[in-house]
Write an enzyme that holds these catalytic residues in place. Structure first.
Site, PDB file in Angstrom:
ATOM      1  N   CYS A   1       0.855  -1.184   0.000  1.00  0.00           N
ATOM      2  CA  CYS A   1       0.000   0.000   0.000  1.00  0.00           C
ATOM      3  C   CYS A   1       0.893   1.237   0.000  1.00  0.00           C
ATOM      4  CB  CYS A   1      -0.979  -0.012   1.177  1.00  0.00           C
ATOM      5  SG  CYS A   1      -0.244   0.212   2.812  1.00  0.00           S
TER       6      CYS A   1
ATOM      7  N   ASP B   1      -8.160   3.942   1.233  1.00  0.00           N
ATOM      8  CA  ASP B   1      -7.228   4.189   2.333  1.00  0.00           C
ATOM      9  C   ASP B   1      -8.007   4.684   3.554  1.00  0.00           C
ATOM     10  OD1 ASP B   1      -5.132   4.843   3.997  1.00  0.00           O
ATOM     11  OD2 ASP B   1      -4.020   5.937   2.467  1.00  0.00           O
TER      12      ASP B   1
ATOM     13  N   ARG C   1      -3.289  -0.579   5.457  1.00  0.00           N
ATOM     14  CA  ARG C   1      -3.863  -1.667   4.660  1.00  0.00           C
ATOM     15  C   ARG C   1      -2.931  -2.859   4.484  1.00  0.00           C
ATOM     16  NH1 ARG C   1      -5.526   2.104  -0.258  1.00  0.00           N
ATOM     17  NH2 ARG C   1      -3.633   3.117   0.508  1.00  0.00           N
TER      18      ARG C   1
END
Length: 155
Positions: free
Chosen positions: A4, A118, A10
């Site tokens: 990420c 996100d 994440r």
């Protein structure tokens, strides 16, 4: 390898969930890792909201230090899973021929090409949404990891 932007939300969440699913399903000989495409969060621990979300749902959330992926790490990974298209683009800057999947490619209910938003910019509930997206993709990811491990063992 889960990737990420900063490697604090994440991707480390996906790494920990994958480790848990692999242990539960008896998948051995597979290592799950995570990395960033940016250098903004280098050396930082997992976001506290991500860690709380993982812990509340029975996943490990300790000892994470964010790092940025490099070409060697990308080339060594058997499977690279990005959280959104921007990460795929940045990974292809390191290796234009690298095979990169989106996490949502492993979720049969996800819209093709969609990414995992996100959660860093929002409230703690966004981390639960991220966890749900990761868990929805995990059976497909574990199946692919199992196939890759079997192919490697047969060589």
């Amino acid at each position: 390898m889960f990737v990420c932007w900063g490697n604090i939300c994440r991707s480390p969440m996906a790494e920990r969930v994958a480790q848990s699913y692999a242990e539960r399903d008896g998948l051995t000989g597979v290592e799950f890792t995570s990395a960033a495409t940016s250098s903004e969060e280098l050396g930082e621990p997992m976001d506290q909201r991500a860690a709380r979300t993982l812990s509340r749902h029975g996943y490990a959330a300790d000892d994470h230090v964010a790092h940025r992926i490099d070409r060697a790490e990308l080339d060594q990974a058997d499977l690279v899973i990005a959280m959104e298209g921007l990460h795929v683009e940045r990974l292809h800057r390191l290796d234009p021929d690298a095979e990169i999947a989106l996490l949502t490619d492993f979720d049969p209910a996800a819209q093709p090409g969609s990414g995992v938003p996100d959660p860093w910019y929002g409230s703690e509930s966004g981390f639960l949404d991220t966890l749900s997206a990761i868990e929805a993709a995990m059976p497909g990811i574990i199946d692919r990891a199992r196939s890759l491990a079997a192919a490697r063992a047969a060589q």
